[in-house]
Design a protein around this motif. Sequence first.
Motif, short mmCIF file in Angstrom:
data_model
loop_
_atom_site.label_atom_id
_atom_site.label_comp_id
_atom_site.label_asym_id
_atom_site.label_seq_id
_atom_site.Cartn_x
_atom_site.Cartn_y
_atom_site.Cartn_z
N LYS A 60 0.80 -1.22 0.00
CA LYS A 60 0.00 0.00 0.00
C LYS A 60 0.84 1.27 0.00
CE LYS A 60 -3.88 -2.24 2.37
NZ LYS A 60 -4.69 -2.30 3.62
N THR A 61 1.96 1.25 0.71
CA THR A 61 2.76 2.47 0.86
C THR A 61 4.13 2.40 0.18
OG1 THR A 61 3.77 1.75 2.95
CG2 THR A 61 1.63 2.85 3.08
N GLY A 62 4.59 1.20 -0.15
CA GLY A 62 5.92 1.07 -0.73
C GLY A 62 7.03 1.18 0.29
N GLU A 63 6.69 1.16 1.58
CA GLU A 63 7.69 1.25 2.64
C GLU A 63 7.58 0.02 3.54
OE1 GLU A 63 7.14 4.87 4.73
OE2 GLU A 63 7.63 6.16 3.02
N SER A 64 8.71 -0.31 4.18
CA SER A 64 8.75 -1.47 5.06
C SER A 64 8.49 -1.06 6.50
CB SER A 64 10.12 -2.16 4.96
OG SER A 64 10.35 -2.63 3.66
N LEU A 65 7.77 -1.89 7.22
CA LEU A 65 7.54 -1.66 8.63
C LEU A 65 8.79 -2.01 9.42
CD1 LEU A 65 3.95 -2.93 9.52
CD2 LEU A 65 4.86 -0.63 9.80
N THR A 66 9.09 -1.27 10.45
CA THR A 66 10.25 -1.54 11.30
C THR A 66 9.81 -2.34 12.52
OG1 THR A 66 9.97 0.51 12.56
CG2 THR A 66 11.35 0.58 10.55
N PHE A 67 10.80 -2.87 13.22
CA PHE A 67 10.53 -3.60 14.45
C PHE A 67 9.87 -2.70 15.50
CE2 PHE A 67 12.30 -4.54 18.73
CZ PHE A 67 11.59 -5.71 18.99
N ALA A 68 10.34 -1.45 15.62
CA ALA A 68 9.78 -0.52 16.60
C ALA A 68 8.32 -0.22 16.29
CB ALA A 68 10.60 0.76 16.62
N ALA A 69 7.97 -0.07 15.00
CA ALA A 69 6.59 0.21 14.63
C ALA A 69 5.68 -0.97 14.97
CB ALA A 69 6.51 0.53 13.15
N GLN A 70 6.17 -2.17 14.76
CA GLN A 70 5.35 -3.34 15.07
C GLN A 70 5.21 -3.55 16.57
OE1 GLN A 70 6.84 -6.66 12.47
NE2 GLN A 70 4.83 -6.35 11.56
N CYS A 71 6.22 -3.13 17.33
CA CYS A 71 6.09 -3.20 18.80
C CYS A 71 4.99 -2.24 19.28
CB CYS A 71 7.42 -2.86 19.46
SG CYS A 71 8.62 -4.19 19.40
N LYS A 72 4.88 -1.06 18.65
CA LYS A 72 3.80 -0.13 19.00
C LYS A 72 2.44 -0.72 18.63
CE LYS A 72 6.56 4.09 18.46
NZ LYS A 72 6.72 5.37 17.72
N SER A 73 2.36 -1.39 17.48
CA SER A 73 1.11 -2.04 17.09
C SER A 73 0.75 -3.14 18.08
CB SER A 73 1.24 -2.63 15.69
OG SER A 73 1.52 -1.62 14.74
N LEU A 74 1.76 -3.86 18.57
CA LEU A 74 1.52 -4.92 19.55
C LEU A 74 0.97 -4.34 20.85
CD1 LEU A 74 1.80 -7.87 20.49
CD2 LEU A 74 4.15 -7.33 21.16
N THR A 75 1.51 -3.19 21.28
CA THR A 75 1.01 -2.56 22.51
C THR A 75 -0.45 -2.16 22.35
OG1 THR A 75 3.23 -1.71 22.97
CG2 THR A 75 1.39 -0.66 24.12
N ALA A 76 -0.80 -1.59 21.20
CA ALA A 76 -2.20 -1.21 20.95
C ALA A 76 -3.09 -2.44 20.88
CB ALA A 76 -2.29 -0.41 19.66
N LEU A 77 -2.59 -3.51 20.27
CA LEU A 77 -3.37 -4.74 20.16
C LEU A 77 -3.64 -5.35 21.53
CD1 LEU A 77 -4.62 -6.93 18.31
CD2 LEU A 77 -2.38 -8.04 18.31
N ARG A 78 -2.67 -5.32 22.40
CA ARG A 78 -2.85 -5.89 23.74
C ARG A 78 -3.86 -5.09 24.56
NH1 ARG A 78 1.03 -9.40 25.82
NH2 ARG A 78 0.78 -8.48 27.89
N LYS A 79 -3.96 -3.77 24.28
CA LYS A 79 -4.96 -2.96 24.99
C LYS A 79 -6.36 -3.19 24.44
CE LYS A 79 -1.81 0.80 26.28
NZ LYS A 79 -1.50 2.25 26.12
N GLN A 80 -6.48 -3.32 23.11
CA GLN A 80 -7.79 -3.50 22.49
C GLN A 80 -8.32 -4.91 22.64
OE1 GLN A 80 -7.30 -2.30 18.43
NE2 GLN A 80 -6.74 -0.17 18.93
N CYS A 81 -7.43 -5.89 22.63
CA CYS A 81 -7.85 -7.30 22.71
C CYS A 81 -7.21 -7.93 23.93
CB CYS A 81 -7.45 -8.05 21.45
SG CYS A 81 -8.07 -7.32 19.93
N PRO A 82 -7.94 -8.04 25.03
CA PRO A 82 -7.37 -8.61 26.26
C PRO A 82 -6.89 -10.05 26.08
CG PRO A 82 -9.45 -7.49 26.70
CD PRO A 82 -9.32 -7.56 25.22
N GLU A 83 -7.49 -10.79 25.11
CA GLU A 83 -7.07 -12.18 24.93
C GLU A 83 -5.61 -12.27 24.48
OE1 GLU A 83 -9.42 -10.87 21.24
OE2 GLU A 83 -9.58 -10.74 23.43
N TRP A 84 -5.14 -11.24 23.73
CA TRP A 84 -3.74 -11.25 23.32
C TRP A 84 -2.83 -10.93 24.50
CZ3 TRP A 84 -1.17 -12.90 19.20
CH2 TRP A 84 -1.89 -13.17 18.04
N ALA A 85 -3.31 -10.09 25.42
CA ALA A 85 -2.52 -9.79 26.61
C ALA A 85 -2.44 -10.99 27.54
CB ALA A 85 -3.12 -8.59 27.35
#
Length: 436
Positions: A60-85
């Motif tokens: 979609k963007t032509g850019e690669s996601l970094t490890f730091a960006a995916q860690c931020k996504s993981l933090t948001a996912l753990r807050k939105q979905c308690p089952e992942w936490a």
Amino acid sequence: MFICIHAILTKGMNAPRNLRKTTLRLYPTLKQEAALHALLRSHQQLYNAALEERIDCYRKTGESLTFAAQCKSLTALRKQCPEWAEAANCSSQQMTLRRLDKAFAAFFRRVKAGQAPGFPRFKSLARFPGFSFKGHGDGWRFTPGADWRHGTLRLSGVGHLRARGNARQGGDVRASDVLHRDGKWYLSLTLDIGTPQRERTGNAAMAFDWGVQTFFTGVDHAGEELRLDNPRWWQTEKDHIIGLQQAVSRKRNKRSNRRRKAVQRLASARAKTARRRLDWAHKETAKLAGRFALVATEGLRIANMTRSACGTMEEPRKNVAQKAGLNREILDTAPALFTSLLRCKVLETGGEWVEAPTLKLKPSQRCPACWALAKKSLSMRTHTCAQCGYTEPRDLASARVVLNWALGTQNGQELAGIGARGRPCETPSFAQQRVE
């Protein structure tokens, strides 16, 4: 009981010498094994989801996601979905994202080097090796037994698991990996052992040459020969493993229980052979490291030695089957494993490890007596010098050349220009001119 002490450095040859790994077998109860499988499945799903996220982002963007960006996504996912936490520890999930990041780093490195890229792929549960933890006490804790014999692993959400194994030398626990192989669970610990403890009884110098016909051919500074026969692990277990492979091939339904059990039997047989090879390598390298204060060998490039001989459709090569058989025998001896284990053990005793420049020195083509060069084919197993008449088995002559180069002497004379451990001497000589 399964115990395998890795003497290979945890971060490669440039890693600190005081970091080692030790692997212990885990014995979970039925309830704990179900919890471990659930943990493994959650990490596998996280890995695949993170891989899909990277692919979609690039499309979609032509850019690669970094490890730091995916860690931020993981933090948001753990807050939105308690089952992942609740599914797994946060730092452990970050280690799974780090594994994917390393896979992409290796992919881009191979692309830049012009090698086969090998794009990271989605992992099935059967192909997902395990999950990792970093800080000791963050969701897990290992308590060793007396003298580091056996121990107990406490995992958050799983409980206390019995661990069996005996580390040669204990230390401070830094990180861990929980691995699932062949239906069994293992704990791989990263230890900071401080000062390595390994004794050496001798102070001799030795050089060796590796081969397929004779696995190890060495010579010490007093002229004593050392030999280790090739155990030929594949030839020993070939009939049994081929029979198990055929049993798997006959079962066409890949989801059947019979095929699953046949695959497990095949994996167990291969794992047993690998354990026997590793155990033999550990024992033999420990004996050698205890005898010699200086060990020299030539640098090996196993990837180059085991290249396929198929060629291309336009230019097919000859003797493809013979080269494939030679490659199998080379890989069966695991020369890189043996060399790395011996190197680590020699350094642990306070000894010196010397690696000769193969392309410059040409040990297999050089005469150890007069230092003359003469090209020899691989089929010529005896060295016979046309200039001085010196005759000796080829592997032994090669080892003698490496030893002379490492000590900086030839027949008791100083090799000016090719000093000990490759350091140049003050005056040049014919030896330097021939090598360069």
